[in-house]
Design a protein around this motif. Structure first.
Motif, PDB file in Angstrom:
ATOM      1  N   GLN A  50      19.336  25.240  26.110  1.00 22.18           N
ATOM      2  CA  GLN A  50      18.004  24.978  26.649  1.00 22.18           C
ATOM      3  C   GLN A  50      17.324  23.938  25.760  1.00 22.18           C
ATOM      4  OE1 GLN A  50      16.744  26.402  29.560  1.00 22.18           O
ATOM      5  NE2 GLN A  50      18.845  27.143  29.722  1.00 22.18           N
ATOM      6  N   LYS A  51      16.552  23.053  26.367  1.00 19.12           N
ATOM      7  CA  LYS A  51      15.849  22.018  25.605  1.00 19.12           C
ATOM      8  C   LYS A  51      15.014  22.627  24.481  1.00 19.12           C
ATOM      9  CE  LYS A  51      13.427  19.740  28.584  1.00 19.12           C
ATOM     10  NZ  LYS A  51      12.732  18.831  29.518  1.00 19.12           N
ATOM     11  N   ALA A  52      14.362  23.748  24.765  1.00 15.08           N
ATOM     12  CA  ALA A  52      13.487  24.382  23.780  1.00 15.08           C
ATOM     13  C   ALA A  52      14.238  24.862  22.536  1.00 15.08           C
ATOM     14  CB  ALA A  52      12.744  25.554  24.424  1.00 15.08           C
ATOM     15  N   ASP A  53      15.568  25.051  22.643  1.00 16.20           N
ATOM     16  CA  ASP A  53      16.375  25.522  21.510  1.00 16.20           C
ATOM     17  C   ASP A  53      16.823  24.401  20.579  1.00 16.20           C
ATOM     18  OD1 ASP A  53      16.200  28.071  22.577  1.00 16.20           O
ATOM     19  OD2 ASP A  53      18.120  27.908  23.639  1.00 16.20           O
ATOM     20  N   VAL A  54      16.520  23.149  20.956  1.00 16.00           N
ATOM     21  CA  VAL A  54      16.980  21.996  20.185  1.00 16.00           C
ATOM     22  C   VAL A  54      15.756  21.238  19.665  1.00 16.00           C
ATOM     23  CG1 VAL A  54      18.422  19.931  20.223  1.00 16.00           C
ATOM     24  CG2 VAL A  54      18.996  21.859  21.716  1.00 16.00           C
ATOM     25  N   PRO A  55      15.393  21.442  18.406  1.00 17.41           N
ATOM     26  CA  PRO A  55      14.185  20.797  17.869  1.00 17.41           C
ATOM     27  C   PRO A  55      14.327  19.278  17.724  1.00 17.41           C
ATOM     28  CG  PRO A  55      15.378  21.927  16.112  1.00 17.41           C
ATOM     29  CD  PRO A  55      16.087  22.248  17.401  1.00 17.41           C
ATOM     30  N   VAL A  56      13.218  18.581  17.881  1.00 20.41           N
ATOM     31  CA  VAL A  56      13.194  17.131  17.671  1.00 20.41           C
ATOM     32  C   VAL A  56      13.561  16.861  16.209  1.00 20.41           C
ATOM     33  CG1 VAL A  56      11.765  15.042  17.669  1.00 20.41           C
ATOM     34  CG2 VAL A  56      11.441  16.777  19.453  1.00 20.41           C
ATOM     35  N   GLY A  57      14.494  15.924  16.002  1.00 20.35           N
ATOM     36  CA  GLY A  57      14.952  15.599  14.652  1.00 20.35           C
ATOM     37  C   GLY A  57      16.000  16.567  14.132  1.00 20.35           C
ATOM     38  N   GLY A  58      16.341  17.556  14.917  1.00 20.85           N
ATOM     39  CA  GLY A  58      17.317  18.557  14.497  1.00 20.85           C
ATOM     40  C   GLY A  58      18.326  18.807  15.584  1.00 20.85           C
ATOM     41  N   SER A 106      34.134   9.162  13.356  1.00 22.17           N
ATOM     42  CA  SER A 106      32.885   9.709  13.879  1.00 22.17           C
ATOM     43  C   SER A 106      33.157  11.033  14.577  1.00 22.17           C
ATOM     44  CB  SER A 106      32.287   8.735  14.893  1.00 22.17           C
ATOM     45  OG  SER A 106      32.029   7.492  14.292  1.00 22.17           O
ATOM     46  N   LEU A 107      32.079  11.779  14.838  1.00 19.52           N
ATOM     47  CA  LEU A 107      32.188  12.959  15.685  1.00 19.52           C
ATOM     48  C   LEU A 107      32.283  12.472  17.127  1.00 19.52           C
ATOM     49  CD1 LEU A 107      29.456  15.302  14.163  1.00 19.52           C
ATOM     50  CD2 LEU A 107      31.924  15.347  13.749  1.00 19.52           C
ATOM     51  N   ALA A 108      33.188  13.031  17.880  1.00 17.89           N
ATOM     52  CA  ALA A 108      33.357  12.633  19.276  1.00 17.89           C
ATOM     53  C   ALA A 108      32.148  13.107  20.089  1.00 17.89           C
ATOM     54  CB  ALA A 108      34.644  13.224  19.835  1.00 17.89           C
ATOM     55  N   GLU A 109      31.687  12.252  21.004  1.00 23.45           N
ATOM     56  CA  GLU A 109      30.501  12.548  21.800  1.00 23.45           C
ATOM     57  C   GLU A 109      30.875  13.053  23.185  1.00 23.45           C
ATOM     58  OE1 GLU A 109      27.705   9.336  21.944  1.00 23.45           O
ATOM     59  OE2 GLU A 109      26.285  10.474  23.157  1.00 23.45           O
ATOM     60  N   PHE A 110      30.120  14.041  23.654  1.00 25.98           N
ATOM     61  CA  PHE A 110      30.256  14.561  25.011  1.00 25.98           C
ATOM     62  C   PHE A 110      29.187  13.924  25.881  1.00 25.98           C
ATOM     63  CE2 PHE A 110      31.782  18.200  22.478  1.00 25.98           C
ATOM     64  CZ  PHE A 110      32.974  18.484  23.119  1.00 25.98           C
ATOM     65  N   PRO A 111      29.526  13.545  27.110  1.00 24.92           N
ATOM     66  CA  PRO A 111      28.471  13.102  28.031  1.00 24.92           C
ATOM     67  C   PRO A 111      27.660  14.328  28.465  1.00 24.92           C
ATOM     68  CG  PRO A 111      30.591  13.153  29.154  1.00 24.92           C
ATOM     69  CD  PRO A 111      30.856  13.490  27.707  1.00 24.92           C
ATOM     70  N   LEU A 112      26.361  14.143  28.620  1.00 28.67           N
ATOM     71  CA  LEU A 112      25.510  15.253  29.043  1.00 28.67           C
ATOM     72  C   LEU A 112      24.392  14.753  29.932  1.00 28.67           C
ATOM     73  CD1 LEU A 112      22.570  15.177  27.435  1.00 28.67           C
ATOM     74  CD2 LEU A 112      23.903  16.106  25.589  1.00 28.67           C
ATOM     75  N   LYS A 113      23.721  15.688  30.575  1.00 25.19           N
ATOM     76  CA  LYS A 113      22.511  15.376  31.322  1.00 25.19           C
ATOM     77  C   LYS A 113      21.560  16.544  31.143  1.00 25.19           C
ATOM     78  CE  LYS A 113      23.869  17.150  35.884  1.00 25.19           C
ATOM     79  NZ  LYS A 113      24.000  16.820  37.301  1.00 25.19           N
ATOM     80  N   VAL A 114      20.283  16.251  31.347  1.00 21.15           N
ATOM     81  CA  VAL A 114      19.250  17.279  31.264  1.00 21.15           C
ATOM     82  C   VAL A 114      18.717  17.496  32.673  1.00 21.15           C
ATOM     83  CG1 VAL A 114      17.006  17.885  30.285  1.00 21.15           C
ATOM     84  CG2 VAL A 114      18.666  16.601  28.911  1.00 21.15           C
ATOM     85  N   GLU A 115      18.749  18.751  33.097  1.00 19.15           N
ATOM     86  CA  GLU A 115      18.188  19.133  34.394  1.00 19.15           C
ATOM     87  C   GLU A 115      17.179  20.235  34.147  1.00 19.15           C
ATOM     88  OE1 GLU A 115      20.868  20.336  37.487  1.00 19.15           O
ATOM     89  OE2 GLU A 115      21.686  18.322  37.719  1.00 19.15           O
ATOM     90  N   GLY A 116      15.910  19.953  34.449  1.00 17.38           N
ATOM     91  CA  GLY A 116      14.872  20.934  34.162  1.00 17.38           C
ATOM     92  C   GLY A 116      14.837  21.187  32.672  1.00 17.38           C
ATOM     93  N   ASP A 117      15.017  22.467  32.299  1.00 16.76           N
ATOM     94  CA  ASP A 117      15.024  22.845  30.886  1.00 16.76           C
ATOM     95  C   ASP A 117      16.429  22.970  30.309  1.00 16.76           C
ATOM     96  OD1 ASP A 117      12.250  22.909  30.699  1.00 16.76           O
ATOM     97  OD2 ASP A 117      12.142  24.988  31.375  1.00 16.76           O
ATOM     98  N   GLY A 118      17.460  22.746  31.152  1.00 14.86           N
ATOM     99  CA  GLY A 118      18.834  22.944  30.720  1.00 14.86           C
ATOM    100  C   GLY A 118      19.549  21.682  30.315  1.00 14.86           C
TER     101      GLY A 118
END
Length: 145
Positions: A56-64, A129-141
């Motif tokens: 959830q977006k709320a579980d991932v702090p800005v800068g963290g 480097s750390l390998a990156e996963f593609p992602l998207k944000v939908e609503g709060d997820g």
């Protein structure tokens, strides 16, 4: 003459030499994909999570960020509203990196450091480097693609 095949003039290859050569070839192929240092590392999405909300977006702090141990993924939010997902597996020896602090993810095993916005190795011994996963944000997820 020992070691020479009759009539060919070429040395015969014994079973041990053939097994040794095969082993060297297999190891070379396996190592060729390790530790890409050009930042082009691509992560393989763990089975069963593609297209699903993993944080959830709320579980991932800005800068963290947040490490999701179950899938060895770290989700970061380097700037407000920008989310990134990387493998949490350090390319040096496979230890899980810690959650980002001050824009840096640190591997507790040997001290390698990675940028939370790009996954780029900032400090070794890791070279890739750390390998990156593609992602998207939908609503709060946050969804891995």
């Amino acid at each position: 003459m020992a070691g020479v095949e009759r009539g060919s003039g070429m040395p015969a290859i014994g079973r041990r030499e053939m097994l040794g050569a095969t082993g060297v070839a297999v190891c070379g192929v396996a190592l060729a994909g390790c530790g890409a240092s050009d930042g082009s590392a691509k992560a393989v999405v763990p089975p069963g999570i593609k297209g699903k909300v993993i944080a959830q977006k709320a579980d991932v702090p800005v800068g963290g960020g947040k490490v999701i141990q179950e899938w060895k993924i770290v989700i970061t939010q380097p700037t407000s509203g920008v989310f990134k997902a990387f493998t949490a597996k350090c390319p040096h020896r496979g230890c899980a990196v810690g959650r980002p602090e001050d824009g840096v993810m640190t591997c507790p095993c040997h001290g390698s450091e990675f940028a939370a916005d790009t996954g780029k190795c900032l400090k070794g011994p890791a070279e890739g480097s750390l390998a990156e996963f593609p992602l998207k944000v939908e609503g709060d997820g946050i969804i891995i693609l």
